[in-house]
Design a protein around this motif. Structure first.
Motif, PDB file in Angstrom:
ATOM      1  N   TYR A 163       0.451  -0.938   0.142  1.00 42.75           N
ATOM      2  CA  TYR A 163      -0.169   0.006  -0.096  1.00 42.75           C
ATOM      3  C   TYR A 163       1.067   1.299  -0.334  1.00 42.75           C
ATOM      4  O   TYR A 163       0.165   2.380  -0.742  1.00 42.75           O
ATOM      5  N   GLU A 164       1.945   1.205   0.795  1.00 40.32           N
ATOM      6  CA  GLU A 164       2.778   2.173   1.021  1.00 40.32           C
ATOM      7  C   GLU A 164       3.115   2.423  -0.292  1.00 40.32           C
ATOM      8  O   GLU A 164       3.549   3.669  -0.716  1.00 40.32           O
ATOM      9  N   GLU A 165       3.748   1.383  -0.725  1.00 40.66           N
ATOM     10  CA  GLU A 165       5.014   1.150  -2.101  1.00 40.66           C
ATOM     11  C   GLU A 165       3.487   2.184  -3.637  1.00 40.66           C
ATOM     12  O   GLU A 165       4.750   2.923  -4.258  1.00 40.66           O
ATOM     13  N   PRO A 174       6.958  10.609   1.496  1.00 38.69           N
ATOM     14  CA  PRO A 174       7.089   9.631   2.575  1.00 38.69           C
ATOM     15  C   PRO A 174       6.339  10.639   3.634  1.00 38.69           C
ATOM     16  O   PRO A 174       5.180   9.425   4.293  1.00 38.69           O
ATOM     17  N   PHE A 175       5.928  11.165   3.704  1.00 35.90           N
ATOM     18  CA  PHE A 175       5.140  12.207   4.904  1.00 35.90           C
ATOM     19  C   PHE A 175       3.579  12.161   4.344  1.00 35.90           C
ATOM     20  O   PHE A 175       3.144  11.374   5.051  1.00 35.90           O
ATOM     21  N   GLN A 176       3.569  12.649   3.154  1.00 31.53           N
ATOM     22  CA  GLN A 176       1.852  12.118   2.056  1.00 31.53           C
ATOM     23  C   GLN A 176       1.803  10.732   2.271  1.00 31.53           C
ATOM     24  O   GLN A 176       0.273  10.367   2.705  1.00 31.53           O
ATOM     25  N   THR A 177       3.029   9.947   2.422  1.00 31.89           N
ATOM     26  CA  THR A 177       2.115   8.340   2.571  1.00 31.89           C
ATOM     27  C   THR A 177       1.888   8.312   3.635  1.00 31.89           C
ATOM     28  O   THR A 177       0.495   7.241   4.355  1.00 31.89           O
ATOM     29  N   PHE A 178       2.693   8.621   4.973  1.00 29.09           N
ATOM     30  CA  PHE A 178       2.064   8.314   6.354  1.00 29.09           C
ATOM     31  C   PHE A 178       1.084   8.818   6.997  1.00 29.09           C
ATOM     32  O   PHE A 178       0.216   7.960   7.335  1.00 29.09           O
ATOM     33  N   ARG A 179       0.521  10.150   6.267  1.00 24.87           N
ATOM     34  CA  ARG A 179      -0.577  11.211   6.189  1.00 24.87           C
ATOM     35  C   ARG A 179      -1.900  10.363   5.849  1.00 24.87           C
ATOM     36  O   ARG A 179      -2.423   9.740   5.866  1.00 24.87           O
TER      37      ARG A 179
END
Length: 267
Positions: A163-165, A174-179
């Protein structure tokens, strides 16, 4: 077959007796909190809230309750703030010493609280620092951080890295992916870990006895002191309040976690 059924029946009966043995004193404390008499006895002669009213006018107990709430809230926030990034680092990345650091952060669960309390107190004395609220907060963060770390790690293991990839491959940083991806999926575990940290901090007495000062006494420490000096019906009322809080908070954490998990699955 009869022997097998008989064996299971004995196990069930023994389990029931263990639960009765464990929870009867708790139920007795809650019932005696509503006893109008000075000395508790069964059967109770009436029903009254006067000990709760008297408790609400006790300034020392109210101060201790305030200390417990403030300490528990700060502990929950700091444990979560440290636990979530640590869990992500341990699960999502490989680096030298990862297993050692993970074991080190989880180790307080395996150490008796008496040993941990004395060790931290001696360390602070070695640094020639007096006991303070900061020491109390550090100690409670050390106690509760492993629970937050384990809860978040267990949830993170179930979240597929794909999902993150996928988000990264579509242009998210990376920050947008985490958020947008990781945090919504982790939210139930983060909330559960925070509430569990608050409960453990609010209810702890063994280690807190070594770290608390006269100005920073918590409710469990206050109850312990009251029991050593005299037995008052206010203790039953205070114990009933503590039981309700420490039982309802984990139940609330489990309920909210399941509700948020269902919401994420629907979306």
């Amino acid at each position: 077959m009869k022997k097998l059924i008989s064996g299971w029946s004995l196990i069930k009966l023994f389990t029931l007796l263990v639960y009765i043995w464990m929870f009867t004193p708790i139920i007795a404390v809650i019932l005696l909190a509503f006893n109008p008499q000075q000395f508790g006895s069964f059967p109770m002669e009436g029903f009254s809230f006067k000990w709760f009213v008297k408790l609400s006018h006790n300034s020392t107990i109210l101060d201790a309750f305030k200390n417990s709430m403030v300490l528990g809230s700060f502990t929950a926030v700091l444990s979560t703030a440290f636990g979530v990034p640590a869990a992500i680092a341990f699960i999502r990345y490989d680096f030298r010493g990862k297993e050692f650091l993970n074991t080190l952060l989880i180790a307080p669960i395996m150490v008796p609280e008496v040993v941990l309390g004395v060790a931290l107190l001696l360390f602070i004395r070695w640094l020639q620092q007096p006991k303070s609220f900061a020491l109390l907060l550090i100690g409670h963060v050390v106690l509760t951080l492993p629970y937050v770390l384990l809860i978040v790690q267990a949830r993170l293991v179930g979240i597929k890295k794909e999902y993150e990839e996928a988000a990264l491959s579509l242009g998210a940083n990376p920050f947008q992916t985490f958020r947008e991806i990781t945090f919504p999926l982790l939210a139930p575990a983060i909330l559960a870990g925070m509430l569990f940290a608050f409960t453990i901090s609010f209810d702890d007495v063994t280690a807190t006895l070594f770290w608390a000062t006269a100005q920073n006494q918590t409710v469990p420490v206050k109850i312990f002191g009251m029991l050593r000096n005299s037995i008052s019906p206010e203790i039953n009322a205070l114990g009933a309040v503590m039981i309700v809080l420490t039982v309802s908070t984990p139940l609330l954490a489990g309920y909210l976690s399941r509700r948020f998990a269902r919401g994420n699955n629907k979306t």
